[in-house]
Write an enzyme that holds these catalytic residues in place. Structure first.
Site, PDB file in Angstrom:
ATOM      1  N   ASP A   9     -10.185   2.463   2.556  1.00  0.00           N
ATOM      2  CA  ASP A   9     -10.299   1.705   3.815  1.00  0.00           C
ATOM      3  C   ASP A   9     -11.086   2.480   4.876  1.00  0.00           C
ATOM      4  OD1 ASP A   9      -9.007  -0.623   3.085  1.00  0.00           O
ATOM      5  OD2 ASP A   9      -7.026   0.087   3.706  1.00  0.00           O
ATOM      6  N   LYS A  23       0.815  -1.223   0.000  1.00  0.00           N
ATOM      7  CA  LYS A  23       0.000   0.000   0.000  1.00  0.00           C
ATOM      8  C   LYS A  23       0.850   1.276   0.000  1.00  0.00           C
ATOM      9  CE  LYS A  23      -4.115  -1.994   2.128  1.00  0.00           C
ATOM     10  NZ  LYS A  23      -5.099  -1.888   3.212  1.00  0.00           N
TER      11      LYS A  23
HETATM   12  P1  NDP Z   1       0.882  -2.967  10.609  1.00  0.00           P
HETATM   13  O1  NDP Z   1       1.899  -4.053  10.585  1.00  0.00           O
HETATM   14  O2  NDP Z   1       1.107  -1.734   9.805  1.00  0.00           O
HETATM   15  O3  NDP Z   1       0.671  -2.467  12.135  1.00  0.00           O
HETATM   16  C1  NDP Z   1       0.560  -3.394  13.153  1.00  0.00           C
HETATM   17  C2  NDP Z   1       0.059  -2.715  14.436  1.00  0.00           C
HETATM   18  O4  NDP Z   1      -0.316  -3.739  15.350  1.00  0.00           O
HETATM   19  C3  NDP Z   1       1.105  -1.856  15.139  1.00  0.00           C
HETATM   20  O5  NDP Z   1       0.455  -0.764  15.737  1.00  0.00           O
HETATM   21  C4  NDP Z   1       1.670  -2.827  16.201  1.00  0.00           C
HETATM   22  O6  NDP Z   1       2.198  -2.162  17.347  1.00  0.00           O
HETATM   23  C5  NDP Z   1       0.408  -3.571  16.578  1.00  0.00           C
HETATM   24  N1  NDP Z   1       0.644  -4.894  17.164  1.00  0.00           N
HETATM   25  C6  NDP Z   1       1.157  -6.004  16.547  1.00  0.00           C
HETATM   26  N2  NDP Z   1       1.165  -7.046  17.401  1.00  0.00           N
HETATM   27  C7  NDP Z   1       0.637  -6.603  18.564  1.00  0.00           C
HETATM   28  C8  NDP Z   1       0.370  -7.224  19.834  1.00  0.00           C
HETATM   29  N3  NDP Z   1       0.651  -8.518  20.060  1.00  0.00           N
HETATM   30  N4  NDP Z   1      -0.195  -6.470  20.818  1.00  0.00           N
HETATM   31  C9  NDP Z   1      -0.492  -5.169  20.593  1.00  0.00           C
HETATM   32  N5  NDP Z   1      -0.257  -4.519  19.415  1.00  0.00           N
HETATM   33  C10 NDP Z   1       0.298  -5.243  18.421  1.00  0.00           C
HETATM   34  O7  NDP Z   1      -0.505  -3.675  10.231  1.00  0.00           O
HETATM   35  P2  NDP Z   1      -1.770  -2.998   9.526  1.00  0.00           P
HETATM   36  O8  NDP Z   1      -2.018  -1.711  10.206  1.00  0.00           O
HETATM   37  O9  NDP Z   1      -1.627  -3.024   8.058  1.00  0.00           O
HETATM   38  O10 NDP Z   1      -2.975  -4.061   9.855  1.00  0.00           O
HETATM   39  C11 NDP Z   1      -3.541  -4.191  11.156  1.00  0.00           C
HETATM   40  C12 NDP Z   1      -4.748  -5.138  11.092  1.00  0.00           C
HETATM   41  O11 NDP Z   1      -5.827  -4.557  10.351  1.00  0.00           O
HETATM   42  C13 NDP Z   1      -4.467  -6.488  10.440  1.00  0.00           C
HETATM   43  O12 NDP Z   1      -5.066  -7.500  11.240  1.00  0.00           O
HETATM   44  C14 NDP Z   1      -5.167  -6.390   9.094  1.00  0.00           C
HETATM   45  O13 NDP Z   1      -5.592  -7.660   8.632  1.00  0.00           O
HETATM   46  C15 NDP Z   1      -6.363  -5.520   9.438  1.00  0.00           C
HETATM   47  N6  NDP Z   1      -6.964  -4.802   8.271  1.00  0.00           N
HETATM   48  C16 NDP Z   1      -8.285  -5.042   7.933  1.00  0.00           C
HETATM   49  C17 NDP Z   1      -8.901  -4.364   6.876  1.00  0.00           C
HETATM   50  C18 NDP Z   1     -10.350  -4.646   6.535  1.00  0.00           C
HETATM   51  O14 NDP Z   1     -10.805  -4.248   5.443  1.00  0.00           O
HETATM   52  N7  NDP Z   1     -11.121  -5.281   7.398  1.00  0.00           N
HETATM   53  C19 NDP Z   1      -8.170  -3.369   6.062  1.00  0.00           C
HETATM   54  C20 NDP Z   1      -6.791  -3.161   6.503  1.00  0.00           C
HETATM   55  C21 NDP Z   1      -6.233  -3.876   7.560  1.00  0.00           C
HETATM   56  P3  NDP Z   1       3.744  -1.664  17.414  1.00  0.00           P
HETATM   57  O15 NDP Z   1       3.783  -0.351  16.699  1.00  0.00           O
HETATM   58  O16 NDP Z   1       4.012  -1.548  18.862  1.00  0.00           O
HETATM   59  O17 NDP Z   1       4.561  -2.735  16.737  1.00  0.00           O
END
Ligand code: NDP
Length: 281
Positions: free
Chosen positions: A111, A74
Site C-alpha cells: 500500500d 489485513k
Molecule cells: P480504519 O478503520 O483503520 O481507520 C479509520 C480512520 O479514519 C481513523 O483514524 C478514524 O479516526 C478516522 N475517521 C473515521 N471517521 C472519521 C470522521 N468522520 N472524521 C475524521 N476522522 C474519521 O480505516 P483504514 O485506515 O483501513 O482506511 C481508511 C481509508 O483509506 C478508507 O477510506 C479506505 O477505503 C482507504 N484506503 C484506500 C486504499 C487505496 O489503495 N486507495 C488502500 C487502503 C485504504 P479515529 O481514530 O478517531 O476513530
C-alpha cells in the site's frame, strides 16, 4: 507461466476480503496479465470473519500461487504470515501473500509504495523536503508512513480525530524520520505542501474537521478513497485552492502492480490501466 503454455491450466491468484463484490482487483490484475502476456486467473473470494486461515489453506491446496488481502483481514494476514518482509512488519498489516520456495507463507504490504509511486511517478510530486500532513491513524495511515518517510520529507505530521492514536503512531516511527502526532485542532498554525486523507470519513461523505488555512501554496491534496464522482475531500481541496486534488485510484493500481511484481517478477505499465479504470468507474 507465459502465454506459450496456454494448454496448461492458468496460475491462480485472488483477493480475499469481506465485503468483496466491489473489489476492482480482478479487473486490474486481468488487465496486467493481458498486457504482460501472463497466463493467470484472478478471482475475488469472500471470507467469513474468523475463517481467513482456512480460506488461505484451501486456496493453496487448490493450486493458488498468491493472494491480496483486504478489509477487514489485513491484520489477521499479518499474524498468519510465517515470514514478514520489513515494510509489512512495520506496517502491522499484510495486503499481499505468496509462498516461498520452502513453502512458507510470506507477507508483504504494498500500500505505502503504491501511494508513493502514484504521487511521485504518475502525479510528478516531489516529496523530499516537503511538509506532509497525514490525516487518520488507522490501518491505511500506518501502512503508508514508512514509505513516506523513506522519501525524506521535511516532516510528517499525523493528525487524527482521536489525537492519542496519532501520537502513538508517530512514536512508533520516530526512529525513521521527522514525525509528530496531534489532533486536528492543533493544525491551525501550520501549512503543508502535501495533505493525505487516510481517514474513513469519506465513506459517510464527510471531510475531517481540519482548518482550510493548512493548505500551503502549491499544495497537493490526496484522498486514499476513490469513487466515480469526486470524493468529499477532493471537493473540499478544490474549493479551497489546492493546486492539485486527486483520489486514490492510482494508489490502488500501483499497490496492485507491486503485488503483481512480487508474484510474477514483471512490472506492468500502470498509466493505461489507471486510465481504463477511470473511464469505466
Ligand atoms: P480504519 O478503520 O483503520 O481507520 C479509520 C480512520 O479514519 C481513523 O483514524 C478514524 O479516526 C478516522 N475517521 C473515521 N471517521 C472519521 C470522521 N468522520 N472524521 C475524521 N476522522 C474519521 O480505516 P483504514 O485506515 O483501513 O482506511 C481508511 C481509508 O483509506 C478508507 O477510506 C479506505 O477505503 C482507504 N484506503 C484506500 C486504499 C487505496 O489503495 N486507495 C488502500 C487502503 C485504504 P479515529 O481514530 O478517531 O476513530
Amino acid at each position: 507461466m507465459s502465454m506459450a503454455d496456454t494448454a496448461a491450466p492458468p496460475d491462480r491468484y485472488a483477493v480475499m476480503g469481506n465485503p468483496i463484490d466491489h473489489s476492482k482487483s480482478p479487473q486490474i490484475h486481468t488487465l496486467f496479465a493481458r498486457q504482460t502476456h501472463q497466463h493467470l486467473v484472478y478471482e475475488a473470494i469472500r471470507v467469513e470473519p474468523g475463517h481467513l486461515a482456512t480460506a488461505i489453506a484451501l486456496f493453496r491446496q487448490a493450486g493458488g500461487q498468491g493472494l491480496n488481502i483486504t478489509v477487514p483481514f489485513k491484520q489477521d494476514a499479518w499474524r498468519l504470515a510465517e515470514v514478514l518482509n520489513p515494510r509489512a512488519e512495520r506496517a502491522g498489516a499484510v495486503n499481499t501473500l505468496l509462498w516461498g520456495n520452502d513453502g512458507r507463507l510470506i507477507g508483504d504490504n504494498t500500500d505505502g509504495i503504491g501511494l508513493v509511486r502514484d504521487l511521485t511517478q504518475n502525479l510528478q510530486q516531489v516529496l523530499t523536503d516537503r511538509r506532509i500532513l497525514l490525516l487518520g491513524a488507522g490501518g491505511a495511515a500506518r501502512g503508508v508512513i514508512g514509505p513516506l518517510l523513506e522519501t525524506h520529507p521535511a516532516g510528517v505530521r499525523v493528525a487524527n480525530r482521536t489525537a492519542d492514536k496519532a501520537r502513538e503512531l508517530a512514536r512508533l516511527f520516530e526512529d525513521a524520520g521527522n514525525i509528530e502526532g496531534s489532533g486536528f485542532e492543533d493544525l491551525a498554525d501550520s501549512r503543508f505542501d502535501l495533505i493525505i486523507n487516510a481517514t474513513a470519513a469519506g465513506l459517510d461523505s464527510e471531510v475531517p474537521a481540519i482548518p482550510t488555512s493548512i493548505i500551503g501554496e502549491h499544495c497537493c491534496c490526496y484522498d486514499l478513497m476513490y469513487a466515480s464522482q469526486p470524493t468529499a475531500f477532493v471537493q473540499w481541496a478544490r474549493n479551497h485552492g489546492a493546486a492539485l486534488a486527486m483520489d486514490g485510484l492510482g494508489m490502488l493500481v500501483e499497490q496492485a502492480a507491486e503485488s503483481f511484481y512480487l508474484w510474477r517478477g514483471l512490472r506492468p505499465d500502470t498509466p493505461p490501466v489507471i486510465a481504463a479504470l477511470r473511464s469505466g468507474l
